[in-house]
Design a protein around this motif. Structure first.
Motif, short mmCIF file in Angstrom:
data_model
loop_
_atom_site.label_atom_id
_atom_site.label_comp_id
_atom_site.label_asym_id
_atom_site.label_seq_id
_atom_site.Cartn_x
_atom_site.Cartn_y
_atom_site.Cartn_z
N THR A 152 0.99 -1.14 -0.03
CA THR A 152 -0.01 -0.01 -0.05
C THR A 152 0.85 1.30 0.02
O THR A 152 1.72 1.31 0.65
CB THR A 152 -0.96 0.10 1.19
OG1 THR A 152 -1.70 -1.42 1.22
CG2 THR A 152 -2.07 1.13 1.22
N THR A 153 0.76 2.04 -1.04
CA THR A 153 1.33 3.33 -0.94
C THR A 153 1.07 4.33 0.03
O THR A 153 0.00 4.28 0.81
CB THR A 153 1.18 4.16 -2.29
OG1 THR A 153 -0.23 4.43 -2.42
CG2 THR A 153 1.58 3.29 -3.60
N GLU A 154 1.86 5.42 0.33
CA GLU A 154 1.57 6.21 1.40
C GLU A 154 0.12 7.23 0.93
O GLU A 154 -0.54 7.44 2.01
CB GLU A 154 2.41 7.45 0.95
CG GLU A 154 3.62 7.09 2.17
CD GLU A 154 4.99 8.11 1.94
OE1 GLU A 154 4.82 9.38 1.48
OE2 GLU A 154 6.15 7.62 2.25
N SER A 155 -0.28 7.11 -0.26
CA SER A 155 -1.50 7.56 -0.62
C SER A 155 -2.68 6.84 -0.41
O SER A 155 -3.89 6.97 -0.51
CB SER A 155 -1.63 8.21 -1.96
OG SER A 155 -1.44 7.06 -2.83
N GLY A 156 -2.19 5.45 0.15
CA GLY A 156 -3.42 4.64 0.36
C GLY A 156 -3.77 3.50 -0.70
O GLY A 156 -4.74 3.01 -0.63
N GLU A 157 -3.01 4.07 -1.95
CA GLU A 157 -3.62 3.13 -3.14
C GLU A 157 -2.48 1.82 -3.05
O GLU A 157 -1.45 1.79 -2.54
CB GLU A 157 -2.99 3.77 -4.34
CG GLU A 157 -3.54 3.22 -5.63
CD GLU A 157 -2.93 4.15 -6.61
OE1 GLU A 157 -3.42 4.00 -7.84
OE2 GLU A 157 -1.80 4.73 -6.72
#
Ligand code: IPM
Ligand code: MG
Length: 361
Positions: A152-157
């Motif tokens: 999961t990326t920092e932006s939540g994706e």
């Protein structure tokens, strides 16, 4: 005194047990003729192992494999296990088998037999005489590279990651197998990569090119994988031996197999370092749609047993005898459903097995 071999049998799933049963009969008969005996140990892999133990490659199976001279595998997988989590899927068992036995070199011949030219979906003039060996790297590349996973990326994706890696030593050892295979065949080697885009492929091409100096008799060429796919269906006879990475080899070996019209005819060998047991298996899958109906073609399994005799057990005459029996039953007109064409009657798996035993004599 008869030469004795310890063989681990991995029948697996679907049509696996049916075609394995024929292979065992054929090996026993060949053993009588060539003074060989076999200690067969059966072990679980794939879906049947998941059902029995919850693990697609149980430790007892690894131990049996490590304790044998060679391993004969049929096929794994089926609809039943398709939706399980990745670590419990039949395919995971197969990948664990490959990596734990260090089976880095996968040899997949695609040879068209004259009797079956018309089973190909391509024109006779394109496929007649095709005789290709795909040498696929099997324990590296995108299949095993790290990092891998869904993160999961920092932006939540969510972000899916796999990594294509090859070290110099990994390229060297598969390159060596490929050059040596080419030396025993038509002395032409085509290395397939994507070095116009990928650094990992650039290193691959550089190393393979450097190795060519040790094999002056081998004519080496390079193709990008997209072009190789096109050339395989455009004019397959230009190829003798092909060497490529794990994923490209997965894709190209299916295409090469289909040139021959019947994937049900093609064996394969997965090899480690000399002296270590290899795994021999048909190129086709477990065909769950026809499992248990006596419809499967056992010939790829039989030809895999012949490859086992030739490569692991050093019994070339016994391997030749099996291959000759396969040609004989085809000449006699025996056809399973996958290779039948106009003018032939369809026989089942068992009848094909009986014809083979007769042909061996
Ligand atoms: C093969 C198969 C396997 C692979 C699957 C079943 C994991 O397609 O042997 O070619 O991708 O290597
Ligand atoms: Mg495949």
């Amino acid at each position: 005194m008869a030469q004795n071999y310890r063989i681990t049998l991995l029948p697996g799933d679907g049509i696996g047990p049916e075609i394995m049963a024929i292979a065992v009969q054929v090996l026993k008969r060949i053993g009588e003729k060539f003074d060989l005996t076999f200690d067969f140990t059966e072990a679980l892999i794939g879906g049947s192992a998941i059902d029995a133990t919850g693990n697609p490659f149980p430790p007892e199976t690894l131990a049996a494999c490590q304790n044998s001279d060679s391993i004969l595998l049929a096929a794994i997988g089926g609809y039943k296990w398709d939706n399980l989590p990745r670590n419990q899927r039949p395919e995971t068992g197969l990948l664990a088998l490959r990596s734990s036995l260090n089976l880095f070199a996968n040899l997949r011949p695609a040879t068209i037999l004259p009797q079956l030219v018309d089973a190909s979906t391509l024109k006779r003039e394109v496929v007649e005489g095709v005789d290709i060996m795909v040498v696929r790297e099997l324990t590296g590349g995108l299949y095993f590279g790290e990092p891998r996973g869904i993160f999961t990326t920092e932006s939540g994706e969510k972000r899916g990651v796999n990594t294509m890696t090859y070290t110099e030593s990994e390229i060297d050892r598969i390159g060596k197998v490929a050059f040596e295979t080419a030396m025993k065949r038509g002395k032409k080697l085509c290395s397939v990569d994507k070095s116009n885009v990928l650094e990992v492929s650039q290193l691959w091409r550089d190393k393979i090119t450097a190795m060519a100096a040790d094999y002056p008799e081998v004519e080496l060429s390079h193709l990008y994988v997209d072009n190789a796919a096109m050339q395989l269906v455009r004019s397959p006879r230009q190829f003798d031996t092909i060497v490529t990475s794990n994923l490209f080899g997965d894709i190209l070996s299916d295409a090469a197999a289909m040139l021959t019209g019947s994937i049900g005819m093609l064996p394969s060998a997965s090899l480690s370092n000399p002296g270590q047991p290899g795994v021999y298996e048909p190129v086709h899958g477990s065909a769950p749609d026809i499992a248990g109906q006596d419809k499967a073609n056992p010939l790829a399994q039989i030809l895999s047993a012949a490859m086992m005799l030739r490569y692991d057990l050093n019994q070339a005459a016994a391997a030749d005898a099996i291959e000759a029996a396969v040609v004989k039953v085809l000449d006699q007109g025996y056809r399973t459903g996958d290779i039948v064409s106009a003018g032939f009657e369809t026989v089942g798996c068992k009848a094909m097995g009986e014809a083979l035993l007769k042909a061996i004599g």
